[in-house]
Design an enzyme around this catalytic site. Structure first.
Site, short mmCIF file in Angstrom:
data_model
loop_
_atom_site.label_atom_id
_atom_site.label_comp_id
_atom_site.label_asym_id
_atom_site.label_seq_id
_atom_site.Cartn_x
_atom_site.Cartn_y
_atom_site.Cartn_z
N LEU A 1 -5.13 -1.14 0.68
CA LEU A 1 -5.78 -1.52 1.94
C LEU A 1 -6.76 -0.42 2.34
CD1 LEU A 1 -2.95 -2.52 4.47
CD2 LEU A 1 -4.65 -4.02 3.42
N HIS A 2 -8.00 -0.78 2.60
CA HIS A 2 -8.91 0.24 3.14
C HIS A 2 -10.06 -0.32 3.96
CE1 HIS A 2 -11.10 -0.88 -0.55
NE2 HIS A 2 -12.18 -0.48 0.09
#
Ligand code: UD1
Ligand code: UDP
Length: 362
Positions: free
Chosen positions: A208-209
């Site tokens: 996740l980013h």
């Protein structure tokens, strides 16, 4: 012919490697590699140069982090000097990060021909910083190398002349195909290090980013809570991007069952994708890699600029809807969902096609 490549952030390295190596086989081509320094941690940059066999950058602009405008402005000021001094015949930029669009703007101003590798992708969501970068870069490029037919359709709809557009396939998959055997060799040691026990351990791999998922504390907390619930049933391995690491540090501390680890090198991350029961991500590249590997992928985004991963591949979008995430995970752990097919021209030869087009042009 002198070709200058610009890379800056993690996903650029896998895309540039096959083009550099294909062009190196042409005696008439001289190459320069410029790293903007947008990503600079050893595990966000150096490790990829080693593992992918990329040459040392000839220049590192050292721009580092900052607001979008500051980061792009730094790239522009520093890259302009390099490009004026080195006078390449062609600059190649990759993907959709800030370094890509900033370098493209410089080339347009100093009248140096520009090629965009991974052109034509559109999420049609301008709240995504990458969508703005894609639009700017494609509007300025002289040669547009697309990974899939949807890219050609998008560019034609924007009025790009057909003779500038080349459907070459997916360069990121070139790198995957080349390094898959080496990644698989590492599996035994990696599984032992992560304590993924058994002959065929089951686990979920998470990355996740995207700012839309991690920069808003309530959204991030809800996602982390759901991932933690999933981890009651199955191990969850989560190599944490530096942006996300910072955001997680700002959330109230909770008991976590997740295996939160540092960002991994390419080979270890690829090995983990190959053996995963399923992948949960908001990464662009991971949607593509799971499609090639036929590993079920659940994408935490409302849209994707890579629709072929849904229509042809193994990807599904759930937005930020944690209930849908939970349902899709349950369904897929029970063996539901489809493996999908590999899109046309994702065959390991995209870099060679780009090199052939560039060489034929001069
Ligand atoms: C960037 C790209 C995104 C891409 C992602 C790949 C833009 C607008 N975004 O997002 O499209 O999907 O890279 O990973 O170009 N940081 C470190 N060490 C590093 C790099 C970053 O600690 O080596 C931290 C810094 O605090 C920085 C933050 O991460 O402010 C974000 O970095 P940045 O490059 O601005 O954006 P990414 O979120 O990495
Ligand atoms: N990747 C990696 N280590 C990790 C996470 C991802 O090597 O810990 C690789 C992944 O296999 C893919 C690329 O990084 O090749 C995707 O980059 P990222 O998700 O950072 O950016 P995006 O594709 O979303 O722009």
């Amino acid at each position: 012919m002198h070709v200058l490549h610009v890379v800056g952030a993690r996903p650029n390295f896998m895309k540039a490697a096959p083009v550099l190596s294909a062009l190196a086989r042409h005696a008439s081509v001289r190459q320069t590699l410029v790293h903007t320094g947008q990503h600079y941690d050893a595990n966000m940059s150096d490790i990829f140069f080693r593992e992918l066999g990329l040459p040392e950058p000839d220049v590192n602009l050292g721009v580092g982090s900052g607001s979008h405008s500051k980061q792009m402005a730094e790239v522009m000021v520093r890259f302009e000097e390099v490009v004026l001094e080195r006078k390449p015949d062609m600059v190649l930029v990759y993907g959709d990060v800030n370094s890509t669009a900033a370098a493209a703007l410089v080339c347009a101003k100093v009248l140096i021909p520009l090629g965009h590798v991974e052109a034509g992708l559109r999420s049609f969501d301008r709240t995504m910083p990458e969508e703005v970068n894609r639009l700017v870069t494609d509007a300025l490029a002289d040669l547009l190398f697309t990974p899939s037919e949807d890219g050609n359709i998008n560019l034609r709809a924007e009025g790009v002349k057909a003779d500038k557009i080349h459907l070459v396939g997916n360069v990121m998959i070139d790198t995957l195909i080349r390094l898959l055997p080496r990644a698989l060799e590492r599996w035994g040691d990696l599984a032992a290090t992560l304590k993924l026990d058994g002959a065929k351990p089951r686990y979920v791999l998470v990355t996740l980013h995207r700012p839309s998922n991690v920069d808003e504390p309530a959204a991030l907390a809800a996602l982390m809570q759901t991932l933690n619930d999933i981890a009651r049933e199955i191990p969850v391995v989560f190599p944490v991007h530096p942006r996300t690491r910072q955001r997680l540090a700002q959330l109230p501390a909770t008991d976590s069952r997740l295996l939160l680890i540092e960002p991994l090198g390419y080979l270890d991350f690829l090995a983990l994708q190959c053996h995963a029961t399923l992948v949960v991500t908001d990464s662009g590249g991971v949607q593509e890699e799971t499609t090639y590997l036929r590993i079920p992928c659940i994408t935490l985004r409302a849209n994707t600029e890579r629709p072929v991963t849904i229509t042809t591949g193994s990807n599904v979008l759930v937005g930020q809807d944690t209930r849908r995430l939970r349902d899709e995970v349950t369904q897929r752990l029970a063996g539901g969902g489809r493996q999908g097919e590999i899109p046309p021209l994702w065959d390991g030869h995209a870099g060679e096609r780009i090199a052939d087009i560039l060489v034929a042009r001069k």
